[in-house]
Design an enzyme around this catalytic site. Structure first.
Site, PDB file in Angstrom:
ATOM      1  N   HIS A 375      83.767 -42.216   7.328  1.00 52.34           N
ATOM      2  CA  HIS A 375      83.491 -40.388   7.518  1.00 52.34           C
ATOM      3  C   HIS A 375      81.940 -40.481   7.410  1.00 52.34           C
ATOM      4  CE1 HIS A 375      87.498 -38.430   7.143  1.00 52.34           C
ATOM      5  NE2 HIS A 375      87.968 -39.294   6.462  1.00 52.34           N
ATOM      6  N   LYS A 566      77.590 -24.923   4.108  1.00 52.13           N
ATOM      7  CA  LYS A 566      78.501 -26.929   3.899  1.00 52.13           C
ATOM      8  C   LYS A 566      77.564 -26.267   2.759  1.00 52.13           C
ATOM      9  CE  LYS A 566      76.478 -26.681   8.815  1.00 52.13           C
ATOM     10  NZ  LYS A 566      77.425 -27.449   9.663  1.00 52.13           N
ATOM     11  N   ARG A 567      78.312 -28.071   2.402  1.00 52.27           N
ATOM     12  CA  ARG A 567      76.873 -29.108   1.279  1.00 52.27           C
ATOM     13  C   ARG A 567      75.497 -28.962   1.411  1.00 52.27           C
ATOM     14  NH1 ARG A 567      80.022 -31.739  -3.174  1.00 52.27           N
ATOM     15  NH2 ARG A 567      77.710 -32.256  -3.794  1.00 52.27           N
ATOM     16  N   LYS A 572      71.461 -31.973   6.801  1.00 53.38           N
ATOM     17  CA  LYS A 572      72.337 -31.247   7.098  1.00 53.38           C
ATOM     18  C   LYS A 572      71.643 -29.583   7.333  1.00 53.38           C
ATOM     19  CE  LYS A 572      76.420 -31.817   5.189  1.00 53.38           C
ATOM     20  NZ  LYS A 572      77.589 -30.948   6.084  1.00 53.38           N
ATOM     21  N   THR A 674      83.510 -29.951  10.129  1.00 55.11           N
ATOM     22  CA  THR A 674      84.434 -29.162  10.698  1.00 55.11           C
ATOM     23  C   THR A 674      84.947 -28.070  10.510  1.00 55.11           C
ATOM     24  OG1 THR A 674      84.837 -29.702   8.579  1.00 55.11           O
ATOM     25  CG2 THR A 674      86.908 -30.224   9.980  1.00 55.11           C
ATOM     26  N   LYS A 678      85.435 -24.250  12.754  1.00 54.40           N
ATOM     27  CA  LYS A 678      85.747 -23.170  12.003  1.00 54.40           C
ATOM     28  C   LYS A 678      85.541 -21.933  12.560  1.00 54.40           C
ATOM     29  CE  LYS A 678      86.966 -26.070   8.384  1.00 54.40           C
ATOM     30  NZ  LYS A 678      86.571 -27.119   6.924  1.00 54.40           N
TER      31      LYS A 678
HETATM   32  C1  NBG Z   1      82.266 -36.171   6.724  1.00 50.08           C
HETATM   33  C2  NBG Z   1      80.957 -35.977   6.840  1.00 50.08           C
HETATM   34  C3  NBG Z   1      81.407 -34.842   8.340  1.00 50.08           C
HETATM   35  C4  NBG Z   1      82.661 -35.070   8.619  1.00 50.08           C
HETATM   36  C5  NBG Z   1      83.950 -34.924   7.170  1.00 50.08           C
HETATM   37  C6  NBG Z   1      85.246 -35.156   7.669  1.00 50.08           C
HETATM   38  C7  NBG Z   1      81.973 -37.276   3.861  1.00 50.08           C
HETATM   39  C8  NBG Z   1      81.601 -38.150   3.306  1.00 50.08           C
HETATM   40  N1  NBG Z   1      82.016 -36.685   5.129  1.00 50.08           N
HETATM   41  O1  NBG Z   1      80.470 -34.678   9.079  1.00 50.08           O
HETATM   42  O2  NBG Z   1      80.491 -35.348   6.513  1.00 50.08           O
HETATM   43  O3  NBG Z   1      83.068 -33.710   9.228  1.00 50.08           O
HETATM   44  O4  NBG Z   1      83.438 -35.938   6.458  1.00 50.08           O
HETATM   45  O5  NBG Z   1      85.611 -36.298   8.316  1.00 50.08           O
HETATM   46  O6  NBG Z   1      82.360 -36.348   3.066  1.00 50.08           O
END
Ligand code: NBG
Length: 834
Positions: A375, A566-567, A572, A674, A678
């Site tokens: 991920h 987002k985080r 980002k 994601t 959304k």
């Molecule tokens: C995150 C990515 C995102 C991705 C999501 C789901 C982690 C380690 N990775 O870009 O930063 O959409 O995983 O796949 O949280």
């Protein structure tokens, strides 16, 4: 239920109107209706000894949840029976995180009971939405990875797949975020406080025991201590309510046997201490989306999850099977990132030590069973564990990992003779001051499938993360672009839009998101576009109200809602977003230019508690907000708000109101994203870089319906290699000289220094000009309301690909080889044959 009970339930309430008994024509719906009322009544009377009128709002919420749980649990038993009858292959999704959010509203929606329940509650004098809002989010995850797991569970159940989640029942979920003077503060999220969740059912009879620590005598693991894993089951209701799967979360308990040993030895204090230590395993979720490994407790958590899950899986398998011949055709285990990668060693250990399988057989079974998703490519997120720590905690597992490595090295020597460097790179062990185990290498070696989460990302996994493994086993590598569940993110979160869509094209889109394509027929239908705009306005009004409640700041619902939620992470680039605000500020204040369009810049997101740089960006956003929101020259044009405590339920309120979706990560860094999906699904237009799934969103919606800017992934790499030399500007200077920090030149110094450094790996300033120019273009286009609404409609219409149903069908077909288990369900079976 007789009228007598009705009276008991309702006496003393201010409810005057009580529904008449159901007529036969309404029987189907009304059966649910009557059962709900009965359920509420009996819970309050027999579990709480109260009547509705005497109950608090929280008790009412609990009573309703317990009543809704009934049909869910019935369907859960039915589904399980079906799986057993068909001896269906099952998927087990192992994840340290499941970001479930709230359950009541979503389950009512999926069971088709939402409108009825709303009516019942209204009759009882309660607003359903107010009750829903009392439910704490199950925030057992950090961000995208955990929310993806939750969307996957929804799709698995909706598509009737036998797919189950395994996780940890953290007592404390992700921290609650507050701001004090613009700085983030963290508070514990004790989500189970006040009686626990109505959606978690404890299963003490299915407890498992897990060995840990101890020592080795040859290959025999001796004197391990024992931890107990107590399962808690959360029903996962598929849309339509036919299939209900289970998310099984384990709580750690200390074992009595162990404690009694110490008690007998007379050391009461250490026995209690041990209990505390053991139970710490399921106390708290690590509040970082890219966990810095090295913490013993975290490794213990990962092992605990894996060991509990493997025991549970084997127990279930053995109910029908004696040998392991059929194991990998009945069981698929998915490793969500490397966090559960110890599964490879644990499965090997179990098969060899507990069931006496020879290495080769055990290895074949393990590899055929496991699959791994990566991920993120961020190096700091790649898990490595000190060998010495694994050895102390899991001595037998370390032996097995060493043997896996010995065989891996032998294979490389055989197939690529003389390539010593390659051996170094693929080795499961990394030398250094402290020898470490590379968990990604373990996961890739022990799995038959390795996938990334968007096309670009999967490509980079092959080319940059694991080129050697791709040489060894090219057939293992594949892509599965992420998706989101349209049930939660459109049907439930945005009822006005969902109903507009359904009125236009019917409700088939809820199960088959590709049907949204039919909306294209309305692209030039002025009346529909106007209704679409009205829906957006309504959602913006609701968000404006919420914003006022949460921040005290009034925002103009007529302004453009520009959203980045987002985080908080440097990659980002929330920083790029706020630099744009500063740029606009100076244009108005110094250049005396009038913007084309008033905007509200909406931020939300948590920073990991130890991530200093991300926390300082939060402070900067607040500081810029204070200045621009207060200045009479800018306040009608620019409004900055930072909504506290971003979580699933807040996302459900923000996303339907978004008009511009900020997806502006440094290209090559965001694996997929994601939130981008959304927001587009809810009619926002994206401004973004060619990163992660943005690329595929552009391919779907068409380049004219999205705002793309900035360097591509390969250009970023080249720029940094060739030498990156960012230059200062009015925007940066004004931050450096303290314009937004009351003259304090020190506060934001680290931010300024990083921005101007050739080592800013996120190359903010390289993309700044193109970003501003594209934002200008956004303003121009926003003014043409009809054209903008048309683009919004086309974005919605072309989001079919980004349903997690599509993603799950691909995993099921290519990786897990599982089939829908519902009698007469040929539609999905046909998809699998393709
Ligand atoms: C995150 C990515 C995102 C991705 C999501 C789901 C982690 C380690 N990775 O870009 O930063 O959409 O995983 O796949 O949280």
């Amino acid at each position: 239920m007789g009228s007598l009970q009705h009276e008991v339930l309702f006496s003393g309430t201010r409810v005057l109107k009580v529904r008449p008994p159901p007529s036969t024509s309404e029987a189907g719906v009304s059966r649910g209706f009557v059962q709900l009322r009965e359920g509420i009544d009996s819970f309050l009377r027999f579990a709480r000894g109260k009547l509705w009128s005497e109950s608090s709002q929280r008790e009412k919420l609990q009573a309703l949840s317990v009543a809704v749980r009934r049909p869910a649990l019935d369907a859960m038993r039915d589904s399980e029976r079906r799986y057993v009858e068909q001896d269906a292959k099952r998927l087990y999704y192992l994840s340290m995180e499941f970001l479930m959010g709230r359950t009541l509203g979503n389950n009512l929606t999926n069971l088709g009971l939402y409108d009825d329940t709303k009516a019942i509650m209204a009759e009882l004098g309660v607003d359903l939405e107010e009750l829903e809002a009392l439910e704490p989010d199950a925030a057992l995850g950090n961000g995208g990875l955990g929310r993806l797991a939750a969307c996957f569970l929804d799709s698995l159940a909706t598509l009737d797949y036998p797919g189950f989640g395994y996780g940890i029942n953290y007592e404390f979920g992700l921290f609650r975020q507050t701001f004090v003077n613009g700085f983030q503060h963290e508070k514990p999220d004790h989500w189970l406080e006040g009686g626990g969740s109505a959606w978690l059912i404890e299963r003490p009879d299915e407890t498992v025991t897990v060995p840990v620590f101890g020592s080795m005598a040859g290959t025999k693991w001796s004197d391990p201590k024992v931890i107990i894993g107590v399962p808690h089951d959360m029903p996962i209701v598929g849309y339509g309510g036919k299939t209900v799967n289970v998310l099984r979360l384990f709580s750690a308990r200390s074992s009595d046997e162990f404690d009694i040993g110490i008690f007998n030895a007379g050391d009461y204090i250490s026995a209690v201490q041990h209990k505390i230590n053991t139970e710490a395993i399921s106390k708290i979720l690590y509040p970082s989306d890219m966990v810095a490994s090295g913490r013993e407790l975290r490794l213990l958590q990962e092992y605990f999850l894996v060991a509990c899950a493997v025991r549970d899986i084997l127990k279930r398998y053995h109910q029908r099977h004696d040998s392991f011949e059929e194991f990998s055709s009945k069981v698929a285990i998915h490793l969500n990132d490397t966090h559960p990668a110890l599964t490879v060693a644990e499965l090997m250990r179990t098969l060899m030590d507990d069931y006496a399988l020879p290495w080769e057989h055990a290895w074949a079974v393990t590899v055929q069973t496991c699959a791994y998703t990566n991920h993120t490519l961020l190096p700091e997120a790649l898990e490595r564990w000190p060998v010495e720590m694994i050895e102390r905690m899991l001595p037998r597992h370390l032996q097995i990992i060493q043997e896996i490595n010995r065989r891996l090295v032998a294979e490389v020597e055989r197939r690529f003779p003389g390539d010593a460097a390659m051996i170094h790179r693929v080795s499961l062990f990394e030398d250094g001051e402290r020898r470490q185990v590379r968990m990604a290498n373990l996961a890739m070696t022990g799995s038959h499938s390795v996938n990334g989460v968007a096309e670009l990302h999967s490509d980079l996994v092959k080319k940059t993360l694991a080129p050697d493994f791709n040489r060894l086993w090219p057939e293992r590598f594949n892509n599965k672009t992420n998706g989101v569940t349209p049930r939660r993110w459109l049907l439930h979160a945005n009822r006005p839009l969902a109903s507009l869509i359904t009125k236009s094209i019917g409700d088939g889109w809820v199960r088959d998101l590709n049907q949204l394509k039919r909306l294209e027929l309305f692209a030039d239908d002025a009346s529909l576009l106007e209704r679409l705009e009205n829906v957006k306005r309504r959602n913006k009004l609701a968000l404006a109200k919420l914003t006022r409640e949460l921040t005290g700041i009034a925002v103009d619902p007529e302004s453009m809602f520009d959203v980045q939620v987002k985080r908080m992470h440097e990659y980002k680039r929330q920083l790029l977003n706020i630099l744009h605000v500063v740029h606009r500020y100076w244009e108005i204040v110094e250049d005396r230019s009038t913007p084309l369009q008033p905007r509200t810049f909406i931020f939300a997101g948590k920073a990991a508690p130890g991530y200093f740089a991300a926390k300082l960006i939060i402070k900067l956003i607040h500081s810029v907000g204070e200045v621009v929101n207060a200045d009479p020259r800018t306040r009608d044009w620019l409004r900055v708000v930072f909504l506290p405590d971003y979580r699933v339920s807040l996302a459900e309120a923000i996303i339907p109101a978004a008009e511009l979706s900020e997806q502006i990560s440094t290209a090559g860094k965001e694996a997929s994203g994601t939130g981008n999906m959304k927001m587009a699904l809810n009619g926002a237009l994206t401004i973004g870089t060619l990163d992660g799934a943005n690329i595929e969103i552009r391919d779907e919606v068409g380049a004219e319906n999205i705002f793309i800017f900035g360097l591509r992934a390969d250009e970023v790499v080249k720029l940094l290699a060739d030498g990156y030399a960012p230059k200062s500007s009015r925007v940066i200077d004004s931050i450096a000289t303290g314009h937004f920090s009351r003259g304090d030149k020190d506060l934001f110094r680290p931010i300024v220094a990083k921005l101007l450094s050739s080592r800013d790996e996120y190359v903010h300033l390289a993309d700044f000009r193109p970003y501003i120019d594209t934002q200008q273009q956004v303003d121009v286009e926003y003014r043409d309301r009809a054209a903008w609404n048309r683009k919004a409609l086309l974005n919605i219409a072309r989001m079919g690909k980004f349903s997690s149903d599509r993603t799950i069908v691909e995993y099921a077909r290519d990786i897990w080889k599982i089939r829908p288990a519902v009698i007469g369900n040929f539609a999905h079976a046909a998809l699998l044959e393709e």
